[in-house]
Write an enzyme that holds these catalytic residues in place. Structure first.
Site, short mmCIF file in Angstrom:
data_model
loop_
_atom_site.label_atom_id
_atom_site.label_comp_id
_atom_site.label_asym_id
_atom_site.label_seq_id
_atom_site.Cartn_x
_atom_site.Cartn_y
_atom_site.Cartn_z
N LYS A 39 -6.96 2.14 -2.32
CA LYS A 39 -6.70 3.10 -3.73
C LYS A 39 -8.02 2.83 -3.79
O LYS A 39 -9.67 1.88 -3.87
CB LYS A 39 -6.42 1.53 -4.18
CG LYS A 39 -6.12 2.31 -5.25
CD LYS A 39 -5.24 1.02 -6.43
CE LYS A 39 -5.57 0.98 -8.16
NZ LYS A 39 -4.33 0.13 -8.80
N ARG A 99 -0.93 10.52 -11.55
CA ARG A 99 -0.44 10.85 -12.89
C ARG A 99 -0.25 12.73 -13.29
O ARG A 99 0.71 12.98 -13.63
CB ARG A 99 0.30 10.02 -13.72
CG ARG A 99 0.73 8.84 -12.46
CD ARG A 99 0.45 7.41 -13.71
NE ARG A 99 1.13 6.74 -12.47
CZ ARG A 99 1.77 5.97 -12.33
NH1 ARG A 99 2.97 6.32 -12.60
NH2 ARG A 99 2.13 4.46 -11.21
N ASP A 129 1.72 7.09 -5.61
CA ASP A 129 0.69 7.35 -6.48
C ASP A 129 -1.10 7.10 -5.90
O ASP A 129 -2.38 8.11 -5.92
CB ASP A 129 0.21 6.91 -7.71
CG ASP A 129 0.22 5.50 -7.61
OD1 ASP A 129 0.21 4.89 -6.80
OD2 ASP A 129 -0.26 4.89 -9.19
N ASN A 130 -1.29 6.72 -5.45
CA ASN A 130 -2.80 6.56 -4.31
C ASN A 130 -2.33 5.10 -3.14
O ASN A 130 -0.64 4.86 -3.17
CB ASN A 130 -3.64 5.84 -5.25
CG ASN A 130 -3.33 5.00 -6.18
OD1 ASN A 130 -3.01 4.79 -7.17
ND2 ASN A 130 -3.01 3.72 -5.56
N HIS A 146 1.44 6.44 -18.09
CA HIS A 146 0.32 5.72 -17.75
C HIS A 146 -0.65 7.08 -18.20
O HIS A 146 -1.77 7.23 -17.44
CB HIS A 146 -0.31 5.78 -17.30
CG HIS A 146 -1.09 4.37 -16.47
ND1 HIS A 146 -1.54 3.30 -15.24
CD2 HIS A 146 -2.81 3.61 -17.72
CE1 HIS A 146 -2.94 3.09 -15.76
NE2 HIS A 146 -3.34 3.14 -16.78
N LYS A 165 7.20 3.68 -14.96
CA LYS A 165 5.35 4.17 -15.85
C LYS A 165 5.23 5.51 -16.45
O LYS A 165 5.41 6.33 -15.19
CB LYS A 165 4.74 3.46 -15.18
CG LYS A 165 3.39 3.10 -15.01
CD LYS A 165 2.67 2.22 -13.51
CE LYS A 165 1.14 2.48 -13.84
NZ LYS A 165 0.81 2.20 -13.14
N SER A 219 0.06 0.52 -16.29
CA SER A 219 0.59 -0.43 -15.57
C SER A 219 0.68 -2.26 -15.71
O SER A 219 0.32 -1.98 -16.72
CB SER A 219 -0.84 -1.02 -15.03
OG SER A 219 -1.05 0.74 -13.74
N HIS A 272 2.97 -1.85 -7.79
CA HIS A 272 1.24 -2.60 -8.05
C HIS A 272 1.27 -4.17 -8.67
O HIS A 272 2.74 -4.51 -8.99
CB HIS A 272 1.38 -1.47 -9.23
CG HIS A 272 -0.16 -1.70 -9.81
ND1 HIS A 272 -0.40 -2.87 -10.40
CD2 HIS A 272 -1.18 -1.18 -9.77
CE1 HIS A 272 -1.94 -2.22 -11.07
NE2 HIS A 272 -1.94 -1.34 -10.70
N ASP A 319 3.77 3.24 -7.22
CA ASP A 319 2.84 2.84 -7.58
C ASP A 319 1.77 1.70 -6.27
O ASP A 319 2.62 0.50 -6.48
CB ASP A 319 2.66 2.16 -8.59
CG ASP A 319 1.46 1.89 -9.86
OD1 ASP A 319 0.59 2.12 -8.95
OD2 ASP A 319 1.59 1.50 -11.50
N ASP A 320 0.86 2.22 -5.99
CA ASP A 320 -0.62 1.74 -5.02
C ASP A 320 1.25 1.27 -3.76
O ASP A 320 -0.09 0.67 -2.95
CB ASP A 320 -0.09 0.31 -5.74
CG ASP A 320 -1.61 -0.14 -6.47
OD1 ASP A 320 -1.81 1.39 -7.10
OD2 ASP A 320 -2.12 -0.70 -7.28
N CYS A 354 -4.83 5.08 -10.26
CA CYS A 354 -3.43 5.70 -11.81
C CYS A 354 -3.30 6.56 -12.46
O CYS A 354 -2.71 7.83 -12.51
CB CYS A 354 -2.82 4.35 -12.41
SG CYS A 354 -2.25 2.88 -11.32
#
Length: 485
Positions: free
Chosen positions: A305, A89, A284-285, A140, A138, A163, A232, A45-46, A85
C-alpha cells in the site's frame, strides 16, 4: 359502408393515440428490461493479492471466495488506480484517474474537499437507468454532507465516512485529535463506534444491511456496493470468528469477510436472483505491510500500500455471473478499476458520463473472448499528482521519485506498526513483468527502444494530467468538490 368506415377510422385513431401516449411516457422514464442484471460490487480495504486461499493464503481459508472464483473468472493482472484509500475509491466509482478529479491520498475527518457532486458516479448512471442503489460500508470520499453517498447517486447508505483508524484510538497516533467515529445512516450520524468491541460488529452489521437491501429490492434491478472497512487496521472480529484461524486476528477477520460474501451470495440464490446478478470482488490497494501480523500479503509482489510497485496496485479480482462469465477461467489480461464503470454501465444499458473518463469497455473479455486486449497501458500516479511509472503491456518504466518503502524494516506486531520511510529515492528502472513480476531487475540497457516508447506515453500523460515531479499542470484536470461557504 360509410358508417363502418367512420367507426373503423375512430377505432384506428384511438389506437394510434394510445400508442403515442405510451411512447411519450416511455421517452420520459427509462424502464430496464427483464434481462437487466443486478450488480453487487465488493470493495475490500487493504486486502493484498495473496490474502485469499485461492491466491496462496495460509493458516485460514476463504471457501466462499474460492467458490466464487471457481464459478466465475479470476483476473491476475488487475490494478487499482492509486494505492491509497480515497483516490482508489474515486477511480472505481467514476472511471477516472483520481488525479484527473483532484482527489489524492486518504481524506481525513472534516476534509474541506470531497468527490465533486458534479462528477457522475456509477450509482448516478444506474439510478438514472431505474436501478435501486445502495452502499453499506466505508465511503471515504468526503465526510461533509454535500459529499456523502446520497448526493452521489445512492438511494441508501449505512456505513462509516472514512477509515475506522481515523478515531481517538488510532493504534499509532493516539495523540491525534480525531473526532469520535460514528455510523452514518443516509446523511445523519448515528451511534458511536467506541472501541474494538464495537468495531468487531462492523462486518456483520454491513452484511445484515446488504442482505436486507437485496430482500427489499428483489423485484427491481439494483446496484449494491459493499465497501468493507476491513481488513484495514485496527483489526476486529465478531465473537463468532475470534480465535478461529491459525493466522491470528488477521485470519479471523478474513474468515468473517469471506462469510459476509457467502451470506450475500446465498441471499441472491435464495431470492432467485443468482443467475441475473453480476458480482465483482476487488480490494482498494495492497497490504499495509509495516503492520506485520495485522497486515496481509502482497503475494510476492514488490512493496505494498502507498507505493507504485505491483504490491501496492495489483489486487485480487473475481467476477461471477452464471451463464455469462466463464466458470473456472483465469485471465492474465491487464485491467484496472478504471474499467469497471464503462463496462457495468454498458451491460446495464446505462449511458456513460458526459465528461471524459479513463476506463475502457471489456465486455467481450468478460464474456470469455480471450483474443481481445481492452487495455494496453496504465499510468501509476501517486501523492498529489506525481507520475511515478508507466506501463504498456508487460513493460513497466519506473521514473526516479521519492516514495514509501517497507523493505529493510522489521514489521510491527500486535496492531502496532513497524517503521517505514516516505522519502526513499527510487531510481529510473525498466521491468519486464512477464519474467520479473517482483520488479527486481532493471533491463533499461537491453531495451532502449522500449524506454523511448514508454517515455513518449509518459509525455502524453503529463500533457493530459500533469506531473508534480516535473512541476507540470495537465490540460484536462478537474476540480474536487469544496465545502460550500
Amino acid at each position: 359502408m360509410k358508417i363502418f368506415s367512420n367507426r373503423l377510422f375512430s377505432l384506428l385513431y384511438s389506437v394510434f393515440a394510445l400508442v403515442g401516449v405510451g411512447l411519450l411516457i416511455s421517452a420520459r422514464v427509462v424502464k430496464p428490461g427483464p434481462a437487466t442484471p443486478n450488480v453487487v460490487l465488493f470493495f475490500m480495504d487493504d486486502l493484498g493479492y495473496g490474502d485469499l486461499s485461492c491466491t496462496g493464503a495460509l493458516d485460514y481459508t476463504t471457501p466462499n471466495l474460492d467458490r466464487m472464483a471457481a464459478e466465475g473468472s479470476r483476473f491476475t493482472n488487475f490494478l487499482v488506480a492509486q494505492a491509497v484509500c480515497s483516490a482508489s475509491r474515486a477511480a472505481l466509482l467514476t472511471g477516472c484517474y483520481p488525479n484527473r478529479l483532484g482527489i489524492s491520498g486518504a481524506l481525513g475527518p472534516n476534509s474541506p474537499i470531497g468527490l465533486n457532486p458534479n462528477e457522475e458516479t456509477l450509482a448516478d448512471l444506474l439510478k438514472e437507468r431505474g436501478y435501486a442503489t445502495g452502499i453499506f460500508g466505508k465511503w471515504h470520499l468526503g465526510d461533509n454532507r454535500q459529499f456523502l453517498p446520497l448526493q452521489q447517486g445512492f438511494d441508501e447508505y449505512y456505513g462509516v465516512p472514512y477509515s475506522h483508524d481515523m478515531w481517538p484510538l488510532h493504534p499509532a497516533q493516539k495523540q491525534a485529535n480525531y473526532p469520535s467515529l460514528r455510523w452514518i445512516e443516509g446523511n445523519e450520524p448515528k451511534q458511536e463506534i467506541k472501541d474494538l468491541n464495537d468495531a468487531g460488529h462492523i462486518t456483520e452489521t454491513i452484511t445484515e444491511r446488504a442482505v436486507s437491501f437485496i430482500r427489499k429490492h428483489k423485484k427491481d434491478p439494483f446496484f449494491l456496493y459493499v465497501p468493507h472497512p476491513l481488513p484495514h487496521v485496527p483489526l476486529a472480529a465478531s465473537a463468532q470468528f475470534k480465535g478461529k484461524s491459525a493466522r491470528g486476528i488477521f485470519g479471523d477477520v478474513m474468515m468473517e469477510l469471506d462469510w459476509s460474501v457467502g451470506q450475500i451470495l446465498g441471499e441472491l440464490k435464495q431470492q432467485g436472483l443468482d443467475k441475473n446478478t453480476l458480482v465483482l470482488f476487488i480490494s482498494d490497494n495492497g497490504p499495509w505491510l509495516n503492520y506485520g501480523d495485522h497486515a496481509g500479503s502482497s503475494g510476492g509482489f514488490r512493496e505494498g500500500k502507498g507505493t507504485s510497485f505491483e504490491g501496492g496496485h495489483r489486487v485480487p479480482f473475481l467476477v461471477r455471473w452464471p451463464g455469462v462469465v466463464p466458470a473456472g477461467r483465469v485471465s492474465n489480461k491487464l485491467l484496472s478499476t478504471l474499467d469497471i464503470l464503462p463496462t457495468v454501465a454498458k451491460l446495464c444499458g446505462a449511458r456513460l458520463p458526459k465528461q471524459r473518463i479513463d476506463g475502457v469497455d471489456w465486455i467481450a473479455l468478460l464474456k470469455g473472448d480471450n483474443t481481445v486486449t481492452p487495455r494496453d497501458r496504465f499510468y501509476y500516479y501517486y501523492r498529489k499528482n506525481s507520475l511515478e511509472a508507466v506501463r504498456q503491456g508487460d513493460w513497466k518504466l519506473v521514473f526516479a521519485h521519492p516514495g514509501r518503502t517497507y523493505e529493510g524494516f522489521l514489521p510491527g506486531q500486535g496492531g502496532q506498526p513497524g517503521p517505514s520511510t516516505e522519502t526513499h529515492e527510487f531510481p529510473v528502472a525498466l521491468y519486464d513483468l512477464r519474467r520479473d513480476p517482483g520488479e527486481r531487475y532493471d533491463v533499461r540497457e537491453q531495451h532502449p527502444d522500449l524506454v523511448a516508447r514508454l517515455e513518449k506515453l509518459a509525455e502524453e500523460a503529463r500533457a493530459d494530467l500533469g506531473d508534480d515531479i516535473q512541476k507540470r499542470t495537465g490540460a484536462n484536470v478537474r476540480e474536487p468538490g469544496r465545502i460550500s461557504q
